[in-house]
Design a protein around this motif. Structure first.
Motif, PDB file in Angstrom:
ATOM      1  N   GLU A  31      52.009  42.016  37.232  1.00  0.00           N
ATOM      2  CA  GLU A  31      53.312  41.429  37.463  1.00  0.00           C
ATOM      3  C   GLU A  31      53.233  40.392  38.577  1.00  0.00           C
ATOM      4  N   HIS A  32      54.235  39.551  38.647  1.00  0.00           N
ATOM      5  CA  HIS A  32      54.317  38.519  39.677  1.00  0.00           C
ATOM      6  C   HIS A  32      54.186  39.135  41.074  1.00  0.00           C
ATOM      7  N   GLN A  33      54.814  40.280  41.286  1.00  0.00           N
ATOM      8  CA  GLN A  33      54.772  40.938  42.588  1.00  0.00           C
ATOM      9  C   GLN A  33      53.339  41.310  42.979  1.00  0.00           C
ATOM     10  N   ASP A  34      52.500  41.598  41.996  1.00  0.00           N
ATOM     11  CA  ASP A  34      51.097  41.915  42.285  1.00  0.00           C
ATOM     12  C   ASP A  34      50.406  40.717  42.932  1.00  0.00           C
ATOM     13  N   TYR A  35      50.703  39.533  42.428  1.00  0.00           N
ATOM     14  CA  TYR A  35      50.109  38.323  42.993  1.00  0.00           C
ATOM     15  C   TYR A  35      50.713  37.976  44.347  1.00  0.00           C
ATOM     16  N   GLU A  36      51.981  38.345  44.550  1.00  0.00           N
ATOM     17  CA  GLU A  36      52.580  38.136  45.863  1.00  0.00           C
ATOM     18  C   GLU A  36      51.908  39.009  46.918  1.00  0.00           C
ATOM     19  N   THR A  37      51.309  40.091  46.501  1.00  0.00           N
ATOM     20  CA  THR A  37      50.525  40.952  47.402  1.00  0.00           C
ATOM     21  C   THR A  37      49.107  40.423  47.544  1.00  0.00           C
ATOM     22  N   LEU A  38      48.473  40.130  46.416  1.00  0.00           N
ATOM     23  CA  LEU A  38      47.063  39.743  46.388  1.00  0.00           C
ATOM     24  C   LEU A  38      46.775  38.418  47.091  1.00  0.00           C
ATOM     25  N   VAL A  39      47.514  37.384  46.770  1.00  0.00           N
ATOM     26  CA  VAL A  39      47.191  36.034  47.252  1.00  0.00           C
ATOM     27  C   VAL A  39      47.173  35.938  48.780  1.00  0.00           C
ATOM     28  N   PRO A  40      48.195  36.431  49.496  1.00  0.00           N
ATOM     29  CA  PRO A  40      48.122  36.344  50.961  1.00  0.00           C
ATOM     30  C   PRO A  40      46.945  37.138  51.549  1.00  0.00           C
ATOM     31  N   MET A  41      46.623  38.269  50.926  1.00  0.00           N
ATOM     32  CA  MET A  41      45.476  39.053  51.405  1.00  0.00           C
ATOM     33  C   MET A  41      44.181  38.266  51.246  1.00  0.00           C
ATOM     34  N   LEU A  42      44.008  37.645  50.098  1.00  0.00           N
ATOM     35  CA  LEU A  42      42.805  36.864  49.847  1.00  0.00           C
ATOM     36  C   LEU A  42      42.745  35.655  50.769  1.00  0.00           C
ATOM     37  N   GLU A  43      43.858  34.962  50.926  1.00  0.00           N
ATOM     38  CA  GLU A  43      43.885  33.776  51.800  1.00  0.00           C
ATOM     39  C   GLU A  43      43.549  34.164  53.239  1.00  0.00           C
ATOM     40  N   SER A  44      44.030  35.303  53.677  1.00  0.00           N
ATOM     41  CA  SER A  44      43.730  35.779  55.025  1.00  0.00           C
ATOM     42  C   SER A  44      42.244  36.079  55.180  1.00  0.00           C
ATOM     43  N   ALA A  45      41.651  36.692  54.170  1.00  0.00           N
ATOM     44  CA  ALA A  45      40.220  37.015  54.220  1.00  0.00           C
ATOM     45  C   ALA A  45      39.360  35.754  54.236  1.00  0.00           C
ATOM     46  N   LEU A  46      39.824  34.704  53.585  1.00  0.00           N
ATOM     47  CA  LEU A  46      39.061  33.449  53.506  1.00  0.00           C
ATOM     48  C   LEU A  46      39.270  32.550  54.719  1.00  0.00           C
ATOM     49  N   ALA A  47      40.288  32.849  55.520  1.00  0.00           N
ATOM     50  CA  ALA A  47      40.605  32.016  56.672  1.00  0.00           C
ATOM     51  C   ALA A  47      39.404  31.887  57.601  1.00  0.00           C
ATOM     52  N   GLY A  48      39.111  30.672  57.978  1.00  0.00           N
ATOM     53  CA  GLY A  48      38.016  30.415  58.904  1.00  0.00           C
ATOM     54  C   GLY A  48      36.667  30.251  58.238  1.00  0.00           C
ATOM     55  N   MET A  49      36.572  30.508  56.956  1.00  0.00           N
ATOM     56  CA  MET A  49      35.301  30.339  56.243  1.00  0.00           C
ATOM     57  C   MET A  49      35.168  28.891  55.789  1.00  0.00           C
ATOM     58  N   THR A  50      34.002  28.321  56.013  1.00  0.00           N
ATOM     59  CA  THR A  50      33.763  26.936  55.625  1.00  0.00           C
ATOM     60  C   THR A  50      33.457  26.812  54.137  1.00  0.00           C
ATOM     61  N   ASP A  74      48.089  33.757  38.013  1.00  0.00           N
ATOM     62  CA  ASP A  74      46.641  33.872  37.862  1.00  0.00           C
ATOM     63  C   ASP A  74      46.007  32.496  37.667  1.00  0.00           C
ATOM     64  N   LEU A  75      46.645  31.670  36.860  1.00  0.00           N
ATOM     65  CA  LEU A  75      46.159  30.304  36.642  1.00  0.00           C
ATOM     66  C   LEU A  75      46.169  29.511  37.943  1.00  0.00           C
ATOM     67  N   LYS A  76      47.254  29.614  38.712  1.00  0.00           N
ATOM     68  CA  LYS A  76      47.338  28.891  39.987  1.00  0.00           C
ATOM     69  C   LYS A  76      46.250  29.360  40.954  1.00  0.00           C
ATOM     70  N   LEU A  77      45.994  30.664  40.985  1.00  0.00           N
ATOM     71  CA  LEU A  77      44.945  31.199  41.853  1.00  0.00           C
ATOM     72  C   LEU A  77      43.588  30.631  41.436  1.00  0.00           C
ATOM     73  N   GLY A  78      43.340  30.584  40.140  1.00  0.00           N
ATOM     74  CA  GLY A  78      42.087  30.027  39.635  1.00  0.00           C
ATOM     75  C   GLY A  78      41.929  28.550  39.956  1.00  0.00           C
ATOM     76  N   LEU A  79      43.004  27.797  39.843  1.00  0.00           N
ATOM     77  CA  LEU A  79      42.933  26.368  40.143  1.00  0.00           C
ATOM     78  C   LEU A  79      42.693  26.112  41.632  1.00  0.00           C
ATOM     79  N   LYS A  80      43.294  26.945  42.489  1.00  0.00           N
ATOM     80  CA  LYS A  80      43.153  26.743  43.933  1.00  0.00           C
ATOM     81  C   LYS A  80      41.809  27.221  44.468  1.00  0.00           C
TER      82      LYS A  80
END
Length: 129
Positions: A31-50, A74-80
């Motif tokens: 569901e959309h809410q799943d991505y609202e949870t997943l995306v910020p977590m992933l972005e936080s984990a990637l923060a600072g990585m070159t 899911d498509l937007k996550l893949g594109l980004k």
């Protein structure tokens, strides 16, 4: 009429300065809410990585599909982040999951494979880690 069950779990582990292991398990429809949870977590984990590399272990054995808005997410996550995905190991055995794995490779820079057993998927992910 049967009772609908939905569940989504996610864990993210940083391995070194440039590698992330994203573990997902889904039950029912994503569901959309799943991505609202997943995306910020992933972005936080990637923060600072070159030059981050993302490996994914996706347990799809109880997945029934995506809601339309979640498929768009899911498509937007893949594109980004698509070029940052190194290996995507999907655990499942349904024919539509095999097709989803093939289509998914169009949006990532790495390789995606489907496995029937979680242990096989983990072994493949560890090969180049």
């Amino acid at each position: 009429m049967g009772e609908y069950h939905h569940g989504f779990s996610v864990s993210i582990e940083r391995a070194g300065n440039e590698r992330v292991l994203l573990s997902l398990r889904a039950r029912g429809k994503l569901e959309h809410q799943d991505y609202e949870t997943l995306v910020p977590m992933l972005e936080s984990a990637l923060a600072g990585m070159t030059h981050p590399k993302i490996d994914v272990l996706f347990d799809m054995r109880e997945l029934e599909g995506w809601e339309i808005r979640a498929a768009w997410d899911d498509l937007k996550l893949g594109l980004k982040h698509g070029r940052q995905f190194d290996k995507v190991a999907m655990v499942g055995s349904k024919h539509w999951q095999e097709i989803a794995a093939k289509v998914g490779t169009w949006f990532i820079g790495g390789e995606a494979r489907i496995f029937e057993q979680r242990e096989e998927a983990l072994a493949w992910l560890r090969e180049s880690a």
